[in-house]
Write a protein that holds these residues in place. Structure first.
Motif, short mmCIF file in Angstrom:
data_model
loop_
_atom_site.label_atom_id
_atom_site.label_comp_id
_atom_site.label_asym_id
_atom_site.label_seq_id
_atom_site.Cartn_x
_atom_site.Cartn_y
_atom_site.Cartn_z
N LYS A 100 0.84 -1.19 0.00
CA LYS A 100 0.00 0.00 0.00
C LYS A 100 0.88 1.25 0.00
CE LYS A 100 -3.59 2.44 2.49
NZ LYS A 100 -4.17 2.66 3.79
N LEU A 101 0.53 2.19 -0.86
CA LEU A 101 1.21 3.49 -0.94
C LEU A 101 0.21 4.58 -0.55
CD1 LEU A 101 2.91 3.12 -4.43
CD2 LEU A 101 4.04 3.02 -2.22
N THR A 102 0.62 5.44 0.36
CA THR A 102 -0.22 6.57 0.74
C THR A 102 0.60 7.85 0.53
OG1 THR A 102 -1.25 5.17 2.42
CG2 THR A 102 -1.64 7.56 2.58
N PRO A 103 0.33 8.55 -0.58
CA PRO A 103 1.11 9.76 -0.85
C PRO A 103 0.64 10.94 0.00
CG PRO A 103 -0.49 9.42 -2.59
CD PRO A 103 -0.60 8.24 -1.65
N ASP A 104 1.57 11.83 0.28
CA ASP A 104 1.25 13.11 0.90
C ASP A 104 1.08 14.10 -0.25
OD1 ASP A 104 1.14 15.58 2.10
OD2 ASP A 104 3.11 15.44 3.06
N ASN A 105 -0.14 14.17 -0.80
CA ASN A 105 -0.37 14.99 -1.98
C ASN A 105 -0.07 16.47 -1.76
OD1 ASN A 105 -1.03 12.94 -3.83
ND2 ASN A 105 -3.09 12.82 -2.98
N GLY A 106 -0.08 16.92 -0.51
CA GLY A 106 0.29 18.29 -0.22
C GLY A 106 1.76 18.56 -0.51
N GLY A 107 2.57 17.50 -0.48
CA GLY A 107 4.01 17.63 -0.76
C GLY A 107 4.37 17.25 -2.18
N LEU A 108 3.38 16.92 -3.01
CA LEU A 108 3.65 16.48 -4.39
C LEU A 108 4.12 17.67 -5.24
CD1 LEU A 108 1.67 14.00 -6.45
CD2 LEU A 108 2.28 16.14 -7.50
N ALA A 121 2.39 -5.08 8.30
CA ALA A 121 3.10 -4.21 7.36
C ALA A 121 3.32 -2.85 8.02
CB ALA A 121 2.30 -4.06 6.07
N PRO A 122 4.51 -2.64 8.57
CA PRO A 122 4.77 -1.38 9.27
C PRO A 122 4.83 -0.19 8.31
CG PRO A 122 6.79 -2.64 9.06
CD PRO A 122 5.68 -3.50 8.52
N ASP A 123 4.62 1.00 8.88
CA ASP A 123 4.78 2.22 8.10
C ASP A 123 6.25 2.44 7.78
OD1 ASP A 123 2.09 2.75 8.32
OD2 ASP A 123 2.29 4.29 9.86
N ALA A 124 6.52 2.78 6.53
CA ALA A 124 7.88 3.09 6.10
C ALA A 124 7.82 4.37 5.25
CB ALA A 124 8.47 1.94 5.30
N PRO A 125 8.34 5.49 5.76
CA PRO A 125 8.30 6.72 4.99
C PRO A 125 9.35 6.73 3.88
CG PRO A 125 9.35 7.12 7.11
CD PRO A 125 8.90 5.67 7.09
N PHE A 126 8.95 7.21 2.72
CA PHE A 126 9.83 7.30 1.55
C PHE A 126 9.62 8.64 0.87
CE2 PHE A 126 10.12 2.79 2.03
CZ PHE A 126 11.24 2.38 1.33
N LEU A 127 10.61 9.05 0.13
CA LEU A 127 10.47 10.13 -0.84
C LEU A 127 10.42 9.45 -2.20
CD1 LEU A 127 13.06 12.69 0.54
CD2 LEU A 127 10.58 12.67 0.86
N MET A 128 9.28 9.55 -2.88
CA MET A 128 9.10 8.91 -4.17
C MET A 128 9.49 9.88 -5.28
SD MET A 128 8.00 6.27 -5.95
CE MET A 128 6.95 5.33 -4.84
N ASN A 129 10.34 9.42 -6.16
CA ASN A 129 10.74 10.18 -7.34
C ASN A 129 10.40 9.36 -8.56
OD1 ASN A 129 12.53 12.50 -6.20
ND2 ASN A 129 13.10 10.65 -5.07
N GLN A 130 9.73 9.99 -9.50
CA GLN A 130 9.42 9.31 -10.77
C GLN A 130 9.79 10.24 -11.91
OE1 GLN A 130 5.27 8.21 -10.84
NE2 GLN A 130 5.61 6.43 -9.55
N THR A 131 10.24 9.63 -12.99
CA THR A 131 10.43 10.36 -14.24
C THR A 131 9.38 9.83 -15.20
OG1 THR A 131 12.81 10.46 -13.82
CG2 THR A 131 12.07 10.96 -16.06
#
Length: 161
Positions: free
Chosen positions: A89-97, A124-134
């Motif tokens: 599961k991915l939960t984005p912080d859309n405010g930071g997009l 499934a523990p929470d794991a914070p990431f910075l997602m980068n996509q091209t």
């Protein structure tokens, strides 16, 4: 024609070109955001065909996962399919997009996400990431050409009082 009139016409043409290019980039930013929204929805639904449609069909597609590169759309889809057997599961912080439009056909996306991944039947523990996509724009629309997640350190525990 006077030099003043020529400069004025050139200025108007230049201003018009800036407006047109700015709106094109704005449209591209909205399109890239829409592709990312579909990507998150497909990932969280474990919808392999929908993910397939969003990834660039190229051997140069790149996904870095757990420090290892996965090259090519089909290899990435096999890995996603295996991971979808557990919790994913991915939960984005859309405010930071943030979307950075690099050109009419290329964009970079950055967003903090909370990632939950676990083996079947395991927490499934929470794991914070910075997602980068091209993303690149193809004849079929925008496609993800790289996924580069950067793990963040766990948050500092609250001080004991």
């Amino acid at each position: 024609m006077s030099a003043h009139l020529t400069r004025r016409r050139f200025g108007l043409l230049f201003a018009g070109a800036l407006l047109v290019s700015g709106s094109a980039f704005g449209a591209n930013e909205d399109d890239v955001r829409a592709v990312f929204d579909r990507f998150i929805t497909a990932q969280n639904a474990h919808d392999v065909p929908a993910v397939r449609d969003l990834l660039l069909d190229s051997p140069s597609f790149l996904w870095i996962t757990r420090g290892s590169p996965i090259w090519g759309r089909e290899a990435a889809l096999k890995r996603f399919e295996a991971l979808y057997q557990g919790t994913w599961k991915l939960t984005p912080d859309n405010g930071g997009l943030k979307v950075i439009v690099l050109s009419d056909t290329a964009a970079q996306l950055f967003v903090p996400v909370m990632f939950n991944v676990g083996a079947p039947g395991q927490p499934a523990p929470d794991a914070p990431f910075l997602m980068n996509q091209t993303l690149v724009k193809t004849a079929s629309g925008w496609r993800v050409t790289s996924i580069l997640p950067i793990p963040l350190p766990p948050p500092n525990p609250a001080p004991v009082k």
